[in-house]
Enzyme design. Structure first.
Site, PDB file in Angstrom:
ATOM      1  CG  ASP A 128       3.431 -20.237  15.624  1.00 14.09           C
ATOM      2  OD1 ASP A 128       3.258 -19.670  14.528  1.00 14.09           O
ATOM      3  OD2 ASP A 128       4.515 -20.205  16.253  1.00 14.09           O
TER       4      ASP A 128
ATOM      5  NE  ARG B 202      -2.855  -0.100   3.142  1.00 12.68           N
ATOM      6  CZ  ARG B 202      -3.649  -0.284   4.169  1.00 12.68           C
ATOM      7  NH1 ARG B 202      -4.932  -0.384   3.980  1.00 12.68           N
ATOM      8  NH2 ARG B 202      -3.194  -0.353   5.390  1.00 12.68           N
TER       9      ARG B 202
ATOM     10  CG  HIS C 185       6.412 -25.677  11.142  1.00 11.25           C
ATOM     11  ND1 HIS C 185       6.132 -25.329   9.851  1.00 11.25           N
ATOM     12  CD2 HIS C 185       6.582 -24.499  11.805  1.00 11.25           C
ATOM     13  CE1 HIS C 185       6.137 -24.005   9.732  1.00 11.25           C
ATOM     14  NE2 HIS C 185       6.399 -23.483  10.913  1.00 11.25           N
TER      15      HIS C 185
ATOM     16  CE  LYS D 242       7.181 -18.871  19.313  1.00  9.45           C
ATOM     17  NZ  LYS D 242       8.058 -19.110  18.167  1.00  9.45           N
TER      18      LYS D 242
ATOM     19  CG  HIS E  20       9.727 -22.254   7.144  1.00 13.31           C
ATOM     20  ND1 HIS E  20       8.739 -21.987   8.034  1.00 13.31           N
ATOM     21  CD2 HIS E  20      10.861 -22.335   7.867  1.00 13.31           C
ATOM     22  CE1 HIS E  20       9.253 -21.895   9.242  1.00 13.31           C
ATOM     23  NE2 HIS E  20      10.549 -22.106   9.182  1.00 13.31           N
TER      24      HIS E  20
ATOM     25  CE  LYS F 170      13.232 -25.396   9.324  1.00 15.22           C
ATOM     26  NZ  LYS F 170      14.102 -24.293   9.706  1.00 15.22           N
TER      27      LYS F 170
ATOM     28  CE  LYS G  50       2.514 -20.963  11.001  1.00 15.33           C
ATOM     29  NZ  LYS G  50       3.604 -20.239  11.665  1.00 15.33           N
TER      30      LYS G  50
HETATM   31  C1  BG6 Z   1       7.166 -20.144  12.201  1.00 15.48           C
HETATM   32  C2  BG6 Z   1       6.459 -19.816  13.481  1.00 15.48           C
HETATM   33  O1  BG6 Z   1       6.301 -20.803  11.307  1.00 15.48           O
HETATM   34  O2  BG6 Z   1       8.271 -20.985  12.462  1.00 15.48           O
HETATM   35  C3  BG6 Z   1       7.405 -19.168  14.466  1.00 15.48           C
HETATM   36  O3  BG6 Z   1       5.368 -18.939  13.217  1.00 15.48           O
HETATM   37  C4  BG6 Z   1       8.634 -20.000  14.650  1.00 15.48           C
HETATM   38  O4  BG6 Z   1       6.761 -18.940  15.706  1.00 15.48           O
HETATM   39  C5  BG6 Z   1       9.245 -20.390  13.305  1.00 15.48           C
HETATM   40  O5  BG6 Z   1       9.569 -19.252  15.405  1.00 15.48           O
HETATM   41  C6  BG6 Z   1      10.369 -21.391  13.475  1.00 15.48           C
HETATM   42  O6  BG6 Z   1      11.017 -21.577  12.241  1.00 15.48           O
HETATM   43  P1  BG6 Z   1      12.566 -22.009  12.186  1.00 15.48           P
HETATM   44  O7  BG6 Z   1      12.821 -22.242  10.739  1.00 15.48           O
HETATM   45  O8  BG6 Z   1      13.342 -20.875  12.770  1.00 15.48           O
HETATM   46  O9  BG6 Z   1      12.679 -23.244  13.006  1.00 15.48           O
END
Ligand code: BG6
Length: 490
Positions: A237, A51, A242, A340, A180, A184, A150
């Site tokens: 999350d 924007r 993942h 975390k 993602h 990896k 996501k």
């Molecule tokens: C993200 C989450 O998808 O993955 C984050 O939203 C998280 O909360 C992150 O920190 C972790 O990714 P990576 O590649 O650093 O392990």
């Protein structure tokens, strides 16, 4: 050992949310690395769209600053970065109205033959408006793809709605849903290990595997994302995407080929075989945690609630005992945990084999440990096969548990690309193997939804744990009740 670079066809990447956090931290640096590796063919363009009013030069300056900040100094080359920003353009447009779209149309005129990828680096509430504008402005060509990421919903209903919204404009084969973790390096190694070796597959079942652990620990806290995180929590999350994806790759049947549909069909079968967790068993099969003040990353850190600034029962840690009801995995628990503010950042998959049926070694101190296969995704990618050997040297027949250690950094002198580098170019190559299909995302939510509902119904509390420790004590109970222990990576 050298890596092989296969150039891709010329493309236009149009990044909605081009000035946002994801573009700055991940997308622009990833594309820079792929250019530096010699993977682009000309003419290739990257067009940022958002924007805010910005000139092309201002966007190039923004990108240059992003590269300088997010690329390791030893991998940054000024001449390469100058070349990279030259291929950047910018359009100020509004997702929800007509404003600015004609300019994008103008810029894309004449490039219909190139691959055209739209990256939605924006919140999902804008996917529908942007898709509709793309359609209305006639921007969809034969080689158009769309990339979404996501949060792909916050429950089954919203995930379905999102899939339907995207499906109004794009065909499923044009949609690339990023997780993602699938990009990896070691995640793909898991597939190589399973399906390019004859050793493991005959043992890869309930006759020989006792249980599997998947651990994704992070030392970071909220990282300024309180608004998003407190609406999500660790289950949405990290687990829904993942960890569940990792579990699918461990558990799936051998696909007929690496073709995207074959791989995704097999993952889907795993998702559909997950045993339901609901209000009747959630207290036995899940543990929620929330960190309080402690020490992490070498200093004192605040607790979740202090960072958030209000009361909340959202979990920053979750442990789950998952089970897959099919022939291969009957009775083999998959223990998942993620949190975390853990002591360190580590992601590992641990395959725990069964113990030998009978020890011939007799003496009580000659414990025969069960074999373990550890696949470490990060920080130092490695595969370790733990085996029993005779302790070297004199002293009789003493046994020792040791790893056959394949550390990738030590064994291969190649740069490990970030997950986004691989995934962004897989979009251009039109390879969907490492992306989630719509039905997979929905099936994952079908398993997650009853857990969320159960937590709400039963009022299951997030147990506190001190930042910098390995989660609440109840998580130890979750696995020790079954006579097992968490794999300790120290
Ligand atoms: C993200 C989450 O998808 O993955 C984050 O939203 C998280 O909360 C992150 O920190 C972790 O990714 P990576 O590649 O650093 O392990």
């Amino acid at each position: 050992m050298s890596s092989q670079i296969i150039p891709v066809d010329p493309f236009d990447y149009i990044v909605f949310g081009g000035t946002g956090d994801l573009a700055e931290r991940k997308l622009l640096p990833a594309l820079y690395h792929r250019q530096a590796a010699g993977q682009f063919s000309e003419p290739t363009r990257i067009i940022g769209a958002s924007r805010s009013e910005k000139s092309q030069e201002e966007y190039q300056a923004f990108a240059m600053a992003a590269l300088k900040e997010h690329i390791k100094p030893k991998e940054f080359d000024q001449a390469e970065a100058d070349k990279f920003v030259q291929r950047l353009d910018y359009v100020a447009l509004d997702a929800k109205s007509d404003k600015g779209w004609d300019i994008l149309v103008e810029k894309l005129k004449g490039s219909e033959e190139r691959v055209r990828a739209f990256y939605m680096a924006v919140g999902p509430s804008l996917f529908g408006d942007i898709s509709e504008n793309i359609r209305q402005h006639g921007l969809i060509t034969d080689k158009t793809r769309v990339v979404v990421e996501k949060p792909l919903g916050r429950d089954l209903a919203s995930a379905r709605e999102l899939n339907d919204t995207i499906a109004k404009v794009f065909k499923e084969e044009q949609v690339f849903r990023i997780d993602h973790y699938l990009g990896k390096e070691t995640v793909q190694n898991l597939m190589a290990l399973r399906f390019a070796n004859v050793l493991y597959e005959p043992l890869w079942n309930s006759a020989h595997i006792d249980h599997v652990q998947i651990n994704v620990s992070e030392s970071v806290g909220l990282e300024g994302r309180a608004g998003y995180y407190d609406n999500a929590g660790a289950l949405r999350d990290m687990v829904q995407n993942h960890l569940v994806q990792l579990m699918c790759l461990v558990a799936m049947e051998p696909p007929a080929s690496m073709d995207a549909e074959n791989v995704r069909d097999e993952k889907l079968k795993v998702l559909r075989s997950l045993k339901r967790i609901d209000a009747g068993n959630t207290d036995k099969l899940t543990v929620r945690g929330q960190y309080k003040a402690g020490a992490s990353d070498g200093g004192p850190v605040s607790g979740y609630l202090d960072e958030l600034g209000k009361p909340s029962n959202i979990e920053t840690y979750v442990a789950i005992k998952a089970e897959i009801s099919n022939w291969r995995w009957n009775g083999v628990p998959f223990y998942l945990r993620t949190g975390k503010r853990m002591p360190n950042r580590v992601s590992e998959i641990v395959i725990n084999f069964k113990a030998v049926p009978h020890s011939i070694f007799g003496a009580a101190d000659q414990v025969v440990h069960a074999n373990q296969l550890v696949i470490r995704l990060q920080p130092d990618e490695a595969v370790q096969q733990w085996i029993m050997i005779k302790d070297p040297g004199p002293g009789g027949m003493r046994l020792r548990h040791v790893p056959l250690d394949m550390s990738f950094a030590e064994n291969f002198d190649v740069r490990h690309p970030d997950a986004y580098e691989r995934l962004l170019l897989d979009v251009i190559r039109n390879n969907q193997t490492l992306f989630m299909r719509g039905d997979e995302v929905e099936a994952a939510w079908e398993w997650i939804d009853p857990i969320l509902t159960a937590w709400e119904q039963t009022g299951q509390l997030a147990q506190t744990y001190t930042a910098g420790t390995s989660g609440p004590s109840q998580a130890i109970g979750l696995i020790e009740r079954d006579g097992r222990t968490w794999y300790d990576n120290d």
